[in-house]
Write a protein that holds these residues in place. Structure first.
Motif, short mmCIF file in Angstrom:
data_model
loop_
_atom_site.label_atom_id
_atom_site.label_comp_id
_atom_site.label_asym_id
_atom_site.label_seq_id
_atom_site.Cartn_x
_atom_site.Cartn_y
_atom_site.Cartn_z
N TRP A 10 -34.55 19.67 30.17
CA TRP A 10 -35.47 20.30 29.23
C TRP A 10 -36.06 19.24 28.36
CZ3 TRP A 10 -31.68 24.72 27.77
CH2 TRP A 10 -31.93 25.83 28.61
N THR A 11 -37.08 18.67 28.83
CA THR A 11 -37.65 17.59 28.03
C THR A 11 -39.07 17.89 27.64
OG1 THR A 11 -38.15 16.54 30.11
CG2 THR A 11 -36.21 15.77 28.97
N SER A 12 -39.59 19.01 28.11
CA SER A 12 -41.01 19.19 27.84
C SER A 12 -41.26 20.34 26.87
CB SER A 12 -41.76 19.45 29.14
OG SER A 12 -41.62 20.79 29.51
N GLY A 13 -42.37 20.24 26.22
CA GLY A 13 -42.87 21.30 25.35
C GLY A 13 -41.84 21.75 24.33
N ALA A 16 -37.41 20.85 24.47
CA ALA A 16 -36.61 19.86 23.77
C ALA A 16 -36.22 20.40 22.40
CB ALA A 16 -37.39 18.56 23.64
N ARG A 17 -37.19 21.02 21.72
CA ARG A 17 -36.91 21.58 20.40
C ARG A 17 -35.82 22.64 20.49
NH1 ARG A 17 -41.80 24.14 18.11
NH2 ARG A 17 -42.83 23.36 19.99
N ASN A 225 -48.84 22.31 32.41
CA ASN A 225 -49.31 22.42 31.02
C ASN A 225 -50.75 21.96 30.86
OD1 ASN A 225 -48.34 19.92 31.69
ND2 ASN A 225 -47.49 19.47 29.68
N GLU A 248 -47.00 26.70 25.20
CA GLU A 248 -48.10 25.75 25.05
C GLU A 248 -49.20 26.33 24.16
OE1 GLU A 248 -48.59 22.46 26.61
OE2 GLU A 248 -46.42 22.77 26.53
N ALA A 251 -47.87 26.40 20.66
CA ALA A 251 -47.78 25.05 20.10
C ALA A 251 -49.16 24.55 19.68
CB ALA A 251 -47.16 24.09 21.10
N ALA B 71 -36.97 11.62 23.84
CA ALA B 71 -36.61 11.97 25.20
C ALA B 71 -35.47 12.95 25.07
CB ALA B 71 -36.17 10.74 25.97
N GLY B 72 -35.66 14.17 25.58
CA GLY B 72 -34.64 15.19 25.36
C GLY B 72 -34.54 15.47 23.88
N THR B 73 -33.32 15.46 23.37
CA THR B 73 -33.17 15.79 21.96
C THR B 73 -33.16 14.55 21.09
OG1 THR B 73 -30.77 15.63 22.12
CG2 THR B 73 -31.77 17.77 22.54
N ASN B 242 -38.10 9.65 31.07
CA ASN B 242 -37.85 10.80 30.20
C ASN B 242 -38.93 10.94 29.14
OD1 ASN B 242 -35.58 11.52 31.55
ND2 ASN B 242 -34.16 10.49 30.14
N ASN B 245 -42.12 12.17 30.60
CA ASN B 245 -42.04 13.57 31.00
C ASN B 245 -41.70 14.51 29.86
OD1 ASN B 245 -42.59 13.77 33.91
ND2 ASN B 245 -40.98 12.25 34.02
N SER B 246 -41.50 13.96 28.69
CA SER B 246 -41.25 14.81 27.53
C SER B 246 -42.53 14.97 26.75
CB SER B 246 -40.21 14.16 26.60
OG SER B 246 -38.99 14.01 27.25
N THR B 247 -43.02 16.18 26.69
CA THR B 247 -44.22 16.35 25.89
C THR B 247 -43.96 17.44 24.89
OG1 THR B 247 -44.97 17.82 27.59
CG2 THR B 247 -45.94 15.63 27.57
N THR B 248 -44.35 17.17 23.70
CA THR B 248 -44.20 18.16 22.67
C THR B 248 -45.59 18.56 22.27
OG1 THR B 248 -42.27 16.96 22.01
CG2 THR B 248 -43.01 18.68 20.55
N GLY B 249 -45.99 19.74 22.74
CA GLY B 249 -47.35 20.16 22.43
C GLY B 249 -48.33 19.37 23.27
#
Ligand SMILES: Nc1ncnc2c1ncn2[C@@H]1O[C@H](COP(=O)(O)OP(=O)(O)OP(=O)(O)O)[C@@H](O)[C@H]1O
Ligand SMILES: Nc1ncnc2c1ncn2[C@@H]1O[C@H](COP(=O)(O)OP(=O)(O)OP(=O)(O)O)[C@@H](O)[C@H]1O
Ligand SMILES: [Mg+2]
Ligand SMILES: [Mg+2]
Lengths: 392, 289, 368, 290, 368
Positions: A10-13, A16-17, A225, A248, A251, B71-73, B242, B245-249
């Motif tokens: 779980w690394t995306s969007g 992760a949160r 995404n 998405e 966000a 990356a991850g948490t 990582n 491949n980690s995207t936040t928004g």
């Protein structure tokens, strides 16, 4: 002190949160959390790492696993029994039966679900739809008609990413929509040769070919995404994607019903994709305690709510209050409950809920090969039957 | 190199330079894209063209990639993983080079019955696809108790590096006359004495090759890194993967690119600085003309 | 007691026999030269003596002690290699002292020995240099120095001069000879250069294909070669080997040599000999003289020559070489520099019959 | 002691010997065994027969992977050699800034596709990269959309692979050109041979051993090509750009079909064997020097 | 008309001047040998003549035509290289015909030429082989064949024999000489081997450091070297160069040579000469004779020698070399093989004063 080493992708969007929330709770209960994210390839890399870890006798305490893979791993290596936690917290009562089944290995609890994703969503850009006077389609014919209109107006009807799992996602919604729940069960869960070889299946492929025509040219290799972003930015009208797409939208500060609309894919039903954590056999009290604590937290109402608010899915527990959730989520919960009753609550094949890896992969191979070439439906049906037969 | 068949026609020479520069541009393109993107703001990336220069330079993505990208948490950037890679690559390069040097020394100067067959067997090992060895290797690492640790990774890299380093050193040492060993034997020196006093000091060019080759291979490795590392021992390539491949928004392309360049910087540096010796040594060590 | 005794030595690599039944024995102070064409096994034999190659049969004794199976460092030998085999990364001084250092000789002795050898070889100014910074001749000296400091029973040299240019080779040759005289050392020396062999040796071993052809003093080898191979191999220009017919006539021997475009040349050897009808006459270029001026030289019998057609004349400083054709073979005569010989003209030549060899054309063995 | 002294060389090699025996040949044997079982998620050791191979050869996706290997491998090797040779010859013409150009051509070898993959994806993406850029210059009809066309996508892999390896090939050839005896070239000049003939008839034929070395290095890269595909297309569109290595990986790690993966690995190994063994033979055969 | 005229030729690489003001002219049929130590610029000069190196000053004329700036293939020359430079992947036949093929000569002519050259060089059986399958001497012949088919005005040879072993070198030398006589070709030939130069040349150019030291026939160079460098360079063993003091005494010249451990050796030259007080006496080894037996030889004046201490004796087949020390320098005499000379004993030697050279110790120039 409870220990947990958590292998996940779980690394995306919002993902992760969401994990971060769990980590906080775990720490708050006095545990020590070791994060082991392995991103990429939709979990392929993580599965590689997992296998290496297990073979070297050094399994992580908790692993993001789902669907029949849980049972498969159980058969190969055994999984830790979290029955005591489940019984203590009455999981049986709060989980839909169909989903609870996935969490059990030979009658014993071996995994904890964190959420339920509905896969068969179709998302639309409200502004575009309004502009062209289009309502969310309820049948595939309506969808086709709408798409033709949009295409004629120079709008890309469907945002799609050219990855085989995305092709498979569209495919299973079409199977469900055209064949109905029973056919879906026969074809993609029971792998009934008759169903796979049926006319209905031929129609499904026909529809896939039509859909291919509604996708823009640059779709190859596009991440989901980015496709969602196309809908968001008005570059495309629809996207067929699970409810993680909503994450998405949210966000990006888009409002459901205002900026975008969600609807079940034509034909209805409920294809679920349940994320869960499986617990491997580990040595050491602290690690076993960690597993118990983690299992309890995951199924805790608190976590189920926060997590799913972040992720766009709905809690696996049916007893969580949905006040803070948005319309789409509530719609999803209703459909799940309804589906549980009428038998249209079905596992998503595209997301590894229905089948083991080999047959699922074999089907995907055919679907994606068909979608990305000019293969005829007849050929596709024939290949599908063959592929499934050899992969059994 | 005094006289080559050199084209002298001016027109031709211009054409020559044109082609050479064109190819240089082709080779530089990806690096250019990465570099410019890493120096642009997200806003500019979205609106501008891929191949344009940044209108406004920003180094924030670099800082983020180094120390705070998620990356991850975890949001520690590449920094801790970078050091993991260093801790892994330096000993692995050193050990595989030393072992390869000793092996090459034996194969070139102390031949015995069956040595050639064994050498062929080692060479063939260079060609084995690494995907094949992942699972049995995991099992072996477990048995040896170094699974998921940096020593485990070092071990794996050493094992699969020996083939190439042995090849390099062997081909280099065969060019050294056997008389040297003989003279030293008459002088009374033994196997190791001869190696350390005579061969090792001679080996600088080929050590350079071996080190560059092994360093690039090991530093760039992803497959072993992702499979055999534990939470505290992931190398920088895994972290890079990582982060990318980690995207936040919104996907932070500039950070991704900065991270990619940071992850590649050591090998890039090594090639630019020592590339000359690499080519020279490679011809001495692995290719027979 | 011989310093080196080689007894029925055999050497094979797998099935390839390189050396066949070698028997050699040398006394202290001898300078033995192994000579023969490339690939005849000279280096192999030397390596066997040094213990660098295991032998497959026979025994080797150095100073009376059987050293078969003893490792090189314990044989009390020193060796100088063709390529000098100097340790490229060490200074000249360390190159020379390395062996002592390995053997644990104390520093003071090392320094003393080094100084002595450096003086002897006049390489004092070079001690701090690396081999790469030396000329060929200097390297050669250093290699020699490395051997000298060992003070061994036996020195082994493997073509130590072959990497030098002609000029330097001659002067280094003289130095080696001098060294041998000064140290009274025992030496086994490999070369494929017969001039080197002749000038240096007290004893020569001529080899061919792993088999010894002849052992003897330089004069024996040069004047009485055991067979045509040795005759041809030793001496430059080579001995002329001329097919001829024999007519024995009482206490004389009449020898006829075919001549192109003229009657056969007839030579009368005043000694009665048991020779077959067909022989090969061996005569060295310097034993063919201008018939006119030199008829009075000892051994030059009357009727030992005649006029021949000269084809090529090569003046070479001190001498002039004249080439003619006899018995279908080119024949070279070494004449005085002042000789009036001209190319493409007839010229009277005479053979010094006291120095002529006769060989069997069948097996090449010497007949007289 | 004597024994020890005599056997030091063998003792030095012993650890490597054991390591290679176990970690290369042991693992190959292990894989061979697994390919004869019905292993799925994890290895199982009950013997099954050659069913996995039958399945493998029946799978259309494997066919595509093998076809791709030959298309990709063939093109990649040929193009890299041609470009490498051409650049080497050009660089050999006493070029200014040769050192800089050489470094530029060589640096891709230092980078992993993990690093450059994204950049490549962008460059090749019609909507973002070259096509978009050229169109933005006003050439509206310019198309470069191989990445998204199943029948062309494999060529983008070739492109990126050539980008990565051709500089290295150039270096090999350049070293080869530099080692040709200058007297031969002078002799040819006196003989009146024009420059292009000097290269084509005299120099290049002498570089046969370098061609062989380059071929082996490239063939080995082609067979092992994995990162490249994963980074650029992940096998897509569909599985149009699958290669044996990615097929094997997919089977082993995303499908949980270990037996199948092992069977494909063995076939790969045989292809490698067929190429490498003749090379090893030529490399180790005793040389008769000129 | 000279076939080759080199006029004030200069050659520099950047600031390094390799050739200084070279002037040479040769007639058709001449065999010019450029000789000199390694690095003196022989190859560079040859390459300039061939057009393989651009020159920085002066002119080169071949057959009367100014070829400065003309490309090698248009100079009507052929060249044989030290490494032979055969095209390694082509057969011998193609090696020879490739140039013709490129020039578009028709097949029939090619074949005829090939056959002719192959016969001449006796390489018919080798035509199908690759260079790698040939021995050194055979390669040498093929390289020659490649030059011969061009039928050029001028042949250029760059140390064509230096890669052969001593024996083969001698026989190939003779062949080249023969070829020159047969074809009456014009040849420029580079070597650093003075014997080769002496035997082959009709004209020798001795070079040192890019400067011509002397041009002349072999006899001139050998007998009347222009300076000490030439004297030392030409001849083997080298000319003895002995420091000496001059006391002129009327119509005689008294020359004193220091002798170790004895009174100076006094030699009386019967000719009156203008010499400085300090000179270097040059005398070739073959001009030092055994005083007893040879006193009657022409030119050997009385008082031309005395007893000296012999240090080393090297028998070398046809000759025996004896080394002594005079004027602080080792002095070599070339005596007859039968000489009774012994190492470490006194022996009477005499100088042939008619052949002695005198040099200035300051600038090394010849004084007589
Ligand atoms: N390790 C080996 N295995 C097989 N044959 C060998 C080996 N070493 C040498 N030979 C062969 O033994 C023969 C003798 O070789 P050696 O080196 O003793 O010759 P050489 O007389 O010293 O020649 P050169 O004058 O060229 O040095 C040669 O034919 C060579 O090919
Ligand atoms: N390209 C170059 N640049 C600078 N100096 C050079 C170059 N080529 C040759 N030289 C120098 O020119 C000098 C003459 O070289 P040349 O090859 O002509 O000598 P040579 O007389 O043929 O010697 P050898 O007998 O060793 O062949 C040498 O000192 C050499 O170092
Ligand atoms: Mg030898
Ligand atoms: Mg030269």
């Amino acid at each position: 002190e409870p220990q947990a080493e958590v292998l996940h992708w779980w690394t995306s969007g919002g993902e992760a949160r969401s994990v971060a929330v769990l980590q906080e709770q775990f720490a708050a209960e006095g545990g020590s959390w070791t994060d082991m994210p392995v991103a990429g390839g939709g979990g392929d890399a993580a599965m590689t790492a997992l296998r290496a870890r297990v073979l070297s006798g050094n399994a992580p305490t908790a692993v993001q696993l789902k669907g029949p893979a849980i049972q498969e791993w159980y058969e190969e290596t055994g999984l830790a029994d979290i029955g005591p936690v489940a019984e203590e917290n009455g999981w049986e009562a709060v989980l839909p039966a169909r989903i609870a089944e996935h969490m059990q290995c030979e009658g014993q609890w071996c995994a904890a679900p964190v959420n339920v994703h509905r896969v068969n969503w179709i998302w639309g850009n409200k502004q575009i739809l309004d502009e062209h006077g289009i309502a969310m389609p309820t049948t595939w014919e309506e969808f086709n008609a709408a798409a033709e209109t949009l295409k004629a107006a120079g709008v890309t009807p469907l945002a799609h990413g050219g990855q085989s799992w995305q092709d498979a996602t569209v495919f299973e919604t079409v199977v469900l929509g055209l064949g109905g729940p029973e056919f879906y069960q026969q074809a993609l869960v029971d792998l009934d040769p008759q169903a796979l070889n049926s006319d209905t299946m031929r129609q499904v492929f026909d529809q896939m070919r039509v859909i291919r025509g509604y996708v823009d040219d640059n779709f190859s290799g596009r991440d989901w995404n980015l496709a969602t972003a196309m809908v968001m930015n008005g570059e495309a009208a629809f996207q067929i994607m699970g409810d993680w797409a909503k994450g998405e939208f949210l966000a990006a500060d888009k409002q459901p019903g205002v900026d975008f609309v969600c609807a079940q894919t034509p034909g209805g039903g409920f294809l679920y994709n349940v994320d869960s954590f499986a617990f491997f056999n580990v040595d050491g009290d602290d690690r076993q305690q960690g597993q118990a604590l983690l299992a309890r937290l995951i199924m805790g109402e608190d976590f189920q709510k926060t997590f799913n608010l972040n992720k766009g899915s709905i809690p696996a527990r049916t007893d969580v209050a949905l006040d803070e959730f948005d319309d789409c989520a509530r719609q999803s919960a209703e459909a799940m409950n309804a589906g549980a009753e009428n038998g249209s609550l079905l596992p998503s094949y595209a997301h590894g809920m229905a089948l083991r890896g080999a047959p699922a992969g074999a089907i995907t191979d055919v679907v994606t090969a068909h979608f990305n070439s000019d293969m005829t439906s007849d050929e596709a049906v024939e290949q599908l039957a063959n592929a499934v037969a050899t992969a059994m | 190199m005094t006289s080559k068949a050199v084209t002298s026609n001016t027109m031709l020479r211009w054409g020559l330079y044109a082609v050479l520069i064109l190819f240089a541009l082709f080779y530089l393109m990806p690096l250019f894209v990465m570099l410019t993107t890493s120096l642009k703001s997200l806003e500019e990336i979205r609106t501008g063209s891929l191949l344009s220069l940044p209108r406004e330079l920003t180094f924030a993505p670099w800082a983020e990639a180094w120390s705070s990208a998620c990356a991850g948490t975890q949001c520690q950037g590449l920094r801790p993983f970078f050091w993991n890679s260093v801790l892994m690559a330096v000993p692995a390069v050193a050990i595989s080079t030393i072992v390869g040097a000793l092996n090459g020394y034996v194969f070139a100067q102390w031949r015995f019955r069956g040595a050639n067959l064994f050498f062929a067997a080692i060479l063939f090992g260079c060609f084995i696809p690494f995907q094949v060895v992942l699972l049995p290797m995991a099992q072996m690492l477990g048995l040896m108790g170094i699974a998921g640790t940096i020593p485990g990774l070092i071990f794996v890299h050493v094992i699969y590096g020996i083939g190439f380093t042995t090849l390099f050193f062997r081909n280099y040492y065969v060019t050294i006359p056997q008389e040297l060993v003989r003279a030293a034997k008459v002088d009374g020196a033994g196997f190791f004495r001869i190696f350390f006093a005579i061969f090792l000091p001679l080996s600088l060019p080929i050590i350079t090759v071996s080190v560059i080759w092994q360093f690039t291979q090991i530093w760039n490795d992803f497959l072993f890194g992702v499979s055999f590392s534990g939470p505290g021992s992931q190398p920088v390539t895994v972290a890079l993967n990582n982060i990318v491949n980690s995207t936040t928004g919104v996907k932070a392309y500039n950070v991704d690119m900065a991270a990619a360049i940071i992850a590649a910087a050591p090998t890039l540096l090594v090639y630019v600085i020592a590339g000359k010796y690499f080519i020279r040594g490679l011809t001495a060590g692995s290719v027979k003309g | 007691m011989p310093i080196l005794e080689i007894d029925h030595l055999q050497k094979a690599y797998g099935d390839t026999h390189i050396l066949h039944d070698i028997n050699i024995s040398i006394e202290p102070g001898d300078f033995l030269v192994l000579v023969g064409p490339s690939g005849c096994g000279k280096s192999t034999l030397l390596n066997c003596i040094a213990g660098l190659e295991p032998i497959t049969g026979g025994t080797i004794r150095i100073g009376g002690r059987d050293v078969t199976g003893v490792s090189p460092k314990d044989r009390d030998i020193a060796m100088v290699f063709q390529s000098y085999a100097l340790y490229p990364t060490m200074s000249v001084a360390r190159n020379i002292t390395f062996g002592m250092q390995v053997r644990g000789v104390d520093k003071a002795t090392q320094a003393a020995k080094l100084a002595e050898v450096a003086r002897q070889l006049q390489i004092e100014p070079l001690l701090a240099r690396k081999p790469g910074q030396l000329s060929g001749g200097q390297r050669q000296r250093v290699a020699m120095g490395r051997a000298l400091v060992r003070d061994p029973k036996l020195f082994l040299f493997d073509e130590p001069l072959s990497n030098l240019d002609a000029k330097l080779r001659v002067s280094m040759r003289t130095e080696i000879k001098k060294l041998h005289q000064d140290l009274n050392a025992s030496i086994v020396y490999v070369t494929h250069d017969q001039i080197e062999a002749m000038t240096l040796a007290t004893k020569i071993v001529v080899m061919k294909g792993g088999v010894i052809q002849q052992i003897g003093t330089p004069a024996e080898i040069y004047n009485r070669p055991a067979n045509m191979f040795v005759a041809d191999f030793m001496g430059s220009p080579a001995m002329n080997l001329i097919p001829a017919q024999v007519r024995s006539e009482g206490d004389q021997t009449r020898i006829e040599i075919a001549r192109e475009g003229a009657a056969p040349l007839v030579i009368t050897d005043p000694v009665a000999r048991q020779l077959p009808a067909e022989i090969v006459l061996g005569v060295r270029p310097e034993d063919i003289h201008e018939a006119t001026g030199s008829a009075h030289l000892p051994g030059l019998a009357q009727g030992a020559g005649g006029e021949v057609m000269i084809e090529i004349v090569e003046p070479a400083g001190a001498d002039t070489f004249a080439v003619t054709h006899l018995g279908g073979k080119p024949v070279t005569a070494r004449l005085r520099a002042e000789s009036a010989v001209r190319a493409r003209a007839m010229f009277p030549l005479a053979f010094d019959l006291s120095k002529v060899s006769y060989f069997s054309p069948e097996n090449g063995e010497r007949l007289n | 002691m004597e024994w020890l002294e005599r056997n030091v060389p063998k003792l030095v090699l012993a650890p490597s010997f054991v390591a290679i025996l176990v970690f290369v040949y042991g693992f190959i044997a292990w894989t061979a065994w697994i390919s004869l079982t019905r292993s799925r998620l994890m290895p199982r050791y009950e013997f099954e027969g050659i069913g996995q191979y039958e399945r493998l050869f029946a799978a259309p996706r494997w066919d595509v992977a093998m076809d791709n290997l030959f298309i990709f491998g063939g093109l990649f090797i040929v193009i890299s050699m041609v470009i490498g040779l051409m650049l080497a010859i050009f660089l050999d013409q006493r070029i200014r800034a040769e050192g800089v150009l050489r470094t530029v051509y060589l640096y891709p070898m230092a980078l992993s596709l993990i690093v450059t993959g994204t950049a490549w994806k962008w460059i090749l993406n019609p909507g973002l990269g070259i096509q978009a850029t050229v169109r933005s210059w006003g050439f509206e009809n310019f198309t470069f959309d191989w990445l998204i066309r199943p029948e062309m996508a494999i060529y983008t892999i070739v492109l990126a692979a050539v980008w990565q390896a051709s500089g290295f090939v150039m270096a090999l050839f350049l070293a080869g050109l530099r080692s040709v005896d200058t007297e031969i070239i002078r002799a040819a000049q006196v003989d009146g041979i024009p420059t292009h003939r000097i290269y084509s008839a005299i120099i290049i034929p002498t570089m046969a051993p370098i061609f062989l070395s380059a071929f082996i290095v490239l063939a080995h890269l082609a067979i092992k090509a994995f990162d490249l595909v994963i980074a650029l297309t992940n096998g897509g569109p569909g599985y149009a750009t699958d290669l044996p290595a990615t097929y094997m990986y997919a089977m082993a790690f995303s499908r949980g079909d270990l037996g199948q993966a092992a069977a494909s690995a063995m076939v790969m190994m045989m292809v490698i064997f067929a190429i490498v063994v003749p090379y090893l033979y030529s490399e180790l055969r005793p040389r008769h020097d000129k």
